[in-house]
Design a protein around this motif. Structure first.
Motif, PDB file in Angstrom:
ATOM      1  N   TYR A   7       7.534 -60.734  22.463  1.00 32.88           N
ATOM      2  CA  TYR A   7       8.076 -60.393  21.149  1.00 32.88           C
ATOM      3  C   TYR A   7       8.963 -59.163  21.291  1.00 32.88           C
ATOM      4  CZ  TYR A   7       4.657 -63.660  19.273  1.00 32.88           C
ATOM      5  OH  TYR A   7       3.937 -64.796  19.007  1.00 32.88           O
ATOM      6  N   SER A   9      11.284 -56.071  19.604  1.00 35.53           N
ATOM      7  CA  SER A   9      11.623 -55.259  18.435  1.00 35.53           C
ATOM      8  C   SER A   9      13.133 -55.163  18.248  1.00 35.53           C
ATOM      9  CB  SER A   9      11.032 -53.848  18.577  1.00 35.53           C
ATOM     10  OG  SER A   9       9.628 -53.874  18.510  1.00 35.53           O
ATOM     11  N   TRP A 172      10.652 -43.421  15.718  1.00 31.91           N
ATOM     12  CA  TRP A 172      10.311 -44.837  15.650  1.00 31.91           C
ATOM     13  C   TRP A 172       8.821 -44.962  15.930  1.00 31.91           C
ATOM     14  CZ3 TRP A 172      13.082 -49.266  14.460  1.00 31.91           C
ATOM     15  CH2 TRP A 172      12.413 -50.479  14.676  1.00 31.91           C
ATOM     16  N   GLN A 174       5.748 -47.698  16.599  1.00 32.19           N
ATOM     17  CA  GLN A 174       5.435 -49.072  16.978  1.00 32.19           C
ATOM     18  C   GLN A 174       3.920 -49.264  16.925  1.00 32.19           C
ATOM     19  OE1 GLN A 174       7.940 -51.202  17.725  1.00 32.19           O
ATOM     20  NE2 GLN A 174       6.651 -52.994  18.126  1.00 32.19           N
ATOM     21  N   THR A 179      -3.571 -51.270  11.302  1.00 31.53           N
ATOM     22  CA  THR A 179      -2.633 -51.103  10.195  1.00 31.53           C
ATOM     23  C   THR A 179      -2.431 -49.627   9.896  1.00 31.53           C
ATOM     24  OG1 THR A 179      -4.444 -51.304   8.584  1.00 31.53           O
ATOM     25  CG2 THR A 179      -3.211 -53.305   9.106  1.00 31.53           C
ATOM     26  N   LEU A 187       2.382 -50.990   7.770  1.00 33.75           N
ATOM     27  CA  LEU A 187       2.754 -51.632   9.030  1.00 33.75           C
ATOM     28  C   LEU A 187       1.515 -52.280   9.637  1.00 33.75           C
ATOM     29  CD1 LEU A 187       5.159 -49.645   8.618  1.00 33.75           C
ATOM     30  CD2 LEU A 187       5.237 -49.405  11.102  1.00 33.75           C
ATOM     31  N   ASP A 188       1.689 -53.522  10.098  1.00 35.00           N
ATOM     32  CA  ASP A 188       0.624 -54.264  10.769  1.00 35.00           C
ATOM     33  C   ASP A 188       0.905 -54.330  12.267  1.00 35.00           C
ATOM     34  OD1 ASP A 188      -0.895 -54.913   8.442  1.00 35.00           O
ATOM     35  OD2 ASP A 188       0.601 -56.431   7.936  1.00 35.00           O
ATOM     36  N   SER A 189      -0.008 -54.945  13.009  1.00 35.00           N
ATOM     37  CA  SER A 189       0.152 -55.105  14.455  1.00 35.00           C
ATOM     38  C   SER A 189       1.496 -55.740  14.787  1.00 35.00           C
ATOM     39  CB  SER A 189      -0.971 -55.980  15.009  1.00 35.00           C
ATOM     40  OG  SER A 189      -2.234 -55.403  14.782  1.00 35.00           O
ATOM     41  N   ASP A 191       4.417 -54.472  14.196  1.00 31.74           N
ATOM     42  CA  ASP A 191       5.489 -53.930  13.369  1.00 31.74           C
ATOM     43  C   ASP A 191       6.014 -52.614  13.939  1.00 31.74           C
ATOM     44  OD1 ASP A 191       5.289 -56.011  11.564  1.00 31.74           O
ATOM     45  OD2 ASP A 191       4.104 -54.886  10.101  1.00 31.74           O
ATOM     46  N   GLY A 192       7.259 -52.317  13.614  1.00 31.11           N
ATOM     47  CA  GLY A 192       7.852 -51.035  13.952  1.00 31.11           C
ATOM     48  C   GLY A 192       8.636 -50.505  12.769  1.00 31.11           C
ATOM     49  N   ALA A 193       8.826 -49.189  12.727  1.00 34.05           N
ATOM     50  CA  ALA A 193       9.570 -48.597  11.619  1.00 34.05           C
ATOM     51  C   ALA A 193      10.308 -47.362  12.094  1.00 34.05           C
ATOM     52  CB  ALA A 193       8.628 -48.221  10.474  1.00 34.05           C
TER      53      ALA A 193
END
Length: 222
Positions: A7, A9, A172, A174, A179, A187-189, A191-193
């Protein structure tokens, strides 16, 4: 590939999204699961700082510098590709998959002498706050040639961690598992922001959580 569950990002390989090409010098965050006995044969890199963070299982590394090692949970690897390096990565187990994050960060300067480093890190939930695992400026187990500080943490539900941002920089986050609530966003497993234009952020673990935080000291080249 049947042996690889990956997966991304940011845009990588066959996945391309012009809105997600990276964040400052942070270019790749790939969450990989590699089946037993499988992996990447010898291939080349240059002008990239590559950090490998094993979550479960084992990963065997070999490179053209003569380095060879097994990376396990609680250990982190840094490979500075510099002017050029060849390496391979395989799951040495005959039955268990390996789960890892591979991270690519653009260096502050191209070229340079390739290098390899591996270290133990402690990011247990009873540790206070974030653990610095890689930095250009010292005070961490690994040194990278990029103006990015890399932190990790395991937080218990209800834990709160605050982090200050540098002027002109950003963060950032990750999420590896669990959560988190960050500035009102959940953000869940996986997810990044990205967070910018603020002096500090607060991370609230709404469940037991494992995370990596990238503190980008400057988002744009000076």
């Amino acid at each position: 590939m049947g042996w690889l569950d990956s997966y991304h990002s940011f845009s990588f390989g066959h996945y391309y999204d012009p809105k997600f090409m990276g964040f400052g010098p942070l270019r790749v965050i790939n969450e990989d699961r590699i089946e037993a006995g499988a992996g990447f044969p010898m291939h080349s890199h240059s002008n990239m700082e590559i950090v490998t963070y094993v979550i479960e299982g084992e990963l065997e590394h070999r490179d053209s510098l003569g380095s060879g090692s097994i990376i396990r949970p609680g250990e982190v690897q840094r490979m500075s590709a510099g002017s050029g390096i060849h390496h391979s990565e395989f799951n040495p187990s005959d039955r268990d998959p390996v789960h890892l994050l591979q991270i690519w960060i653009l260096p502050d300067e191209d070229g340079g002498i390739p290098g390899y480093e591996q270290a133990l890190v402690s990011v247990l939930s009873d540790d206070a706050g974030l653990t610095l695992i890689a930095s250009k400026h010292g005070g961490s187990p690994l040194k990278i040639n990029a103006s990015t500080d890399v932190y990790a943490a395991q937080m218990s539900r209800g834990d709160i961690v605050s982090h200050s941002l540098h002027s002109g920089g950003g963060v950032w986050v990750q999420v590896i598992s669990g959560t988190l609530e960050i500035e009102g966003a959940i953000l869940d497993s996986g997810d990044g922001a990205a967070v910018t234009d603020t002096k500090s952020i607060s991370l609230l673990a709404t469940g037991d959580s494992h995370l990596i935080l990238f503190d980008i000291l400057r988002l744009k080249p000076s």
